[in-house]
Every structure is written in C-alpha cells, then in structure tokens.
Design an enzyme around this catalytic site. Structure first.
Site, mmCIF file in Angstrom:
data_model
loop_
_atom_site.group_PDB
_atom_site.id
_atom_site.type_symbol
_atom_site.label_atom_id
_atom_site.label_comp_id
_atom_site.label_asym_id
_atom_site.label_seq_id
_atom_site.Cartn_x
_atom_site.Cartn_y
_atom_site.Cartn_z
ATOM 1 N N VAL A 60 0.836 -1.205 0.000
ATOM 2 C CA VAL A 60 0.000 0.000 0.000
ATOM 3 C C VAL A 60 0.867 1.250 0.000
ATOM 4 O O VAL A 60 0.372 2.347 0.216
ATOM 5 C CB VAL A 60 -0.992 0.022 1.194
ATOM 6 C CG1 VAL A 60 -2.010 -1.095 1.081
ATOM 7 C CG2 VAL A 60 -0.255 -0.040 2.518
ATOM 8 N N GLY A 61 2.164 1.068 -0.255
ATOM 9 C CA GLY A 61 3.108 2.188 -0.271
ATOM 10 C C GLY A 61 3.251 2.769 -1.659
ATOM 11 O O GLY A 61 2.473 3.615 -2.080
ATOM 12 N N ARG A 62 4.228 2.284 -2.382
ATOM 13 C CA ARG A 62 4.507 2.705 -3.752
ATOM 14 C C ARG A 62 4.840 1.464 -4.572
ATOM 15 O O ARG A 62 5.472 0.525 -4.072
ATOM 16 C CB ARG A 62 5.682 3.696 -3.807
ATOM 17 C CG ARG A 62 5.385 5.024 -3.166
ATOM 18 C CD ARG A 62 4.434 5.817 -4.059
ATOM 19 N NE ARG A 62 4.098 7.092 -3.475
ATOM 20 C CZ ARG A 62 2.857 7.499 -3.250
ATOM 21 N NH1 ARG A 62 1.840 6.714 -3.530
ATOM 22 N NH2 ARG A 62 2.620 8.692 -2.762
ATOM 23 N N ASP A 85 -2.229 -2.504 -3.794
ATOM 24 C CA ASP A 85 -2.991 -1.271 -4.004
ATOM 25 C C ASP A 85 -2.232 -0.351 -4.941
ATOM 26 O O ASP A 85 -2.803 0.571 -5.501
ATOM 27 C CB ASP A 85 -3.242 -0.574 -2.662
ATOM 28 C CG ASP A 85 -4.185 0.608 -2.814
ATOM 29 O OD1 ASP A 85 -5.277 0.433 -3.395
ATOM 30 O OD2 ASP A 85 -3.822 1.711 -2.359
ATOM 31 N N GLU A 90 2.260 2.129 -13.020
ATOM 32 C CA GLU A 90 0.886 2.468 -12.655
ATOM 33 C C GLU A 90 0.407 3.564 -13.586
ATOM 34 O O GLU A 90 1.093 4.574 -13.719
ATOM 35 C CB GLU A 90 0.832 2.937 -11.198
ATOM 36 C CG GLU A 90 -0.573 2.969 -10.648
ATOM 37 C CD GLU A 90 -0.596 3.201 -9.145
ATOM 38 O OE1 GLU A 90 -0.834 2.234 -8.415
ATOM 39 O OE2 GLU A 90 -0.356 4.345 -8.736
ATOM 40 N N HIS A 109 -5.570 1.702 -6.182
ATOM 41 C CA HIS A 109 -4.833 2.761 -5.476
ATOM 42 C C HIS A 109 -5.772 3.576 -4.572
ATOM 43 O O HIS A 109 -5.872 4.800 -4.677
ATOM 44 C CB HIS A 109 -4.114 3.673 -6.474
ATOM 45 C CG HIS A 109 -2.976 4.425 -5.852
ATOM 46 N ND1 HIS A 109 -1.863 4.762 -6.564
ATOM 47 C CD2 HIS A 109 -2.765 4.881 -4.601
ATOM 48 C CE1 HIS A 109 -1.019 5.427 -5.783
ATOM 49 N NE2 HIS A 109 -1.553 5.494 -4.594
#
Length: 149
Positions: A60-62, A85, A90, A109
């Site tokens: 859920v970070g990058r 996420d 992306e 995201h």
C-alpha cells in the site's frame, strides 16, 4: 520496522537491516513506506525468495517498492500471494501478468486515508488485526486467500 531498532510504546521496533532475518517467519509482509533511494526495490528477488511458502505480500506504499517481475515469478510458482494497491508501472497495463494470476488481488490505489476514513473504520481494522493475531476468524471474511490459489 524502522530505519533503526528501538523500543516503542507497543514493543520492540525492528531495524530494516533485520528484514532478511524476519521474512522467513512472516505470514504477511505489509509495505507502507515512502519511495526513496533506500526503499526502491525493497522487495527484490532475493528478499521475495526469503518469504515463506504461502505468505502474502501487501503493498500500500509505492509500486516501485517491489520488483514486479520477481513477484510474478514467485506467484506463478504458487509460493507467494499478493494484495497490491499500488503497482509499477501504474496504471498497470491491461496485459500485465499480475491481472490474471491466482492469488493476486489488485485494488485501484485506494489505500489512503481520506475524509471517508473514520475512527470507526480504524477501530474495525484494529479489531480485525487483533482477532487474526489471536488465531480467531476476523469478522466479515468473504473468502480466504488460500482458497483463491
């Protein structure tokens, strides 16, 4: 975990340098760190290989925290599962293998705090984590990730 080890209010905070020792025993690894030169590809092929069979990687970070090609290989072999996420690149191209791999859940995201995230939401999440840590079944389980493999 943090850059340096220390005693925290809820127990010992382990140093990132200890990650290689901790990965083999973790059922779940959750990445929620910012992207820096030190964290880029934090979960590379060698660290993913240290994770135990059946473990889940949650990011859920990058997206750039994870070597996506190495993750694809581990999931294709049935060793790891993932809940993502964020991805790299992306948005994830429509033909990327992560879309179709059993054991991978991709969300759009949305793992950030917003005005819609209330104290009630946080209390529920904490209750779910406590139940899981006690070996109890958390509320509102739709499907076990192990069943998705």
């Amino acid at each position: 975990m943090a850059r340096t080890a220390r005693d925290g209010m809820d127990g010992r905070v382990r140093a990132v340098a200890e990650l290689h020792e901790l990965l083999p025993g973790a059922d779940a690894v959750v990445l929620c760190v910012p992207l820096t030169d030190d964290t880029r590809d934090q979960m590379n092929a060698s660290r993913l290989a240290l994770m135990k069979d059946g473990a889940v990687l949650v990011n859920v970070g990058r997206g750039e925290l994870v070597d996506a090609q190495a993750l694809v290989r581990e999931v294709q072999h049935g060793r790891l599962r993932a809940a993502l996420d964020v991805t790299a690149p992306e948005p994830l191209p429509h033909d990327h293998p992560l879309w179709d791999l059993p054991g991978v859940v991709i969300t759009p995201h949305i793992g950030a705090f917003t005005h819609a995230f209330t104290r009630t939401s946080l209390d529920f999440i904490l209750r779910q984590l406590r139940d899981y840590a006690r070996g109890e079944t958390p509320a509102n389980v739709l499907a076990r990730m192990a069943d998705a493999r």
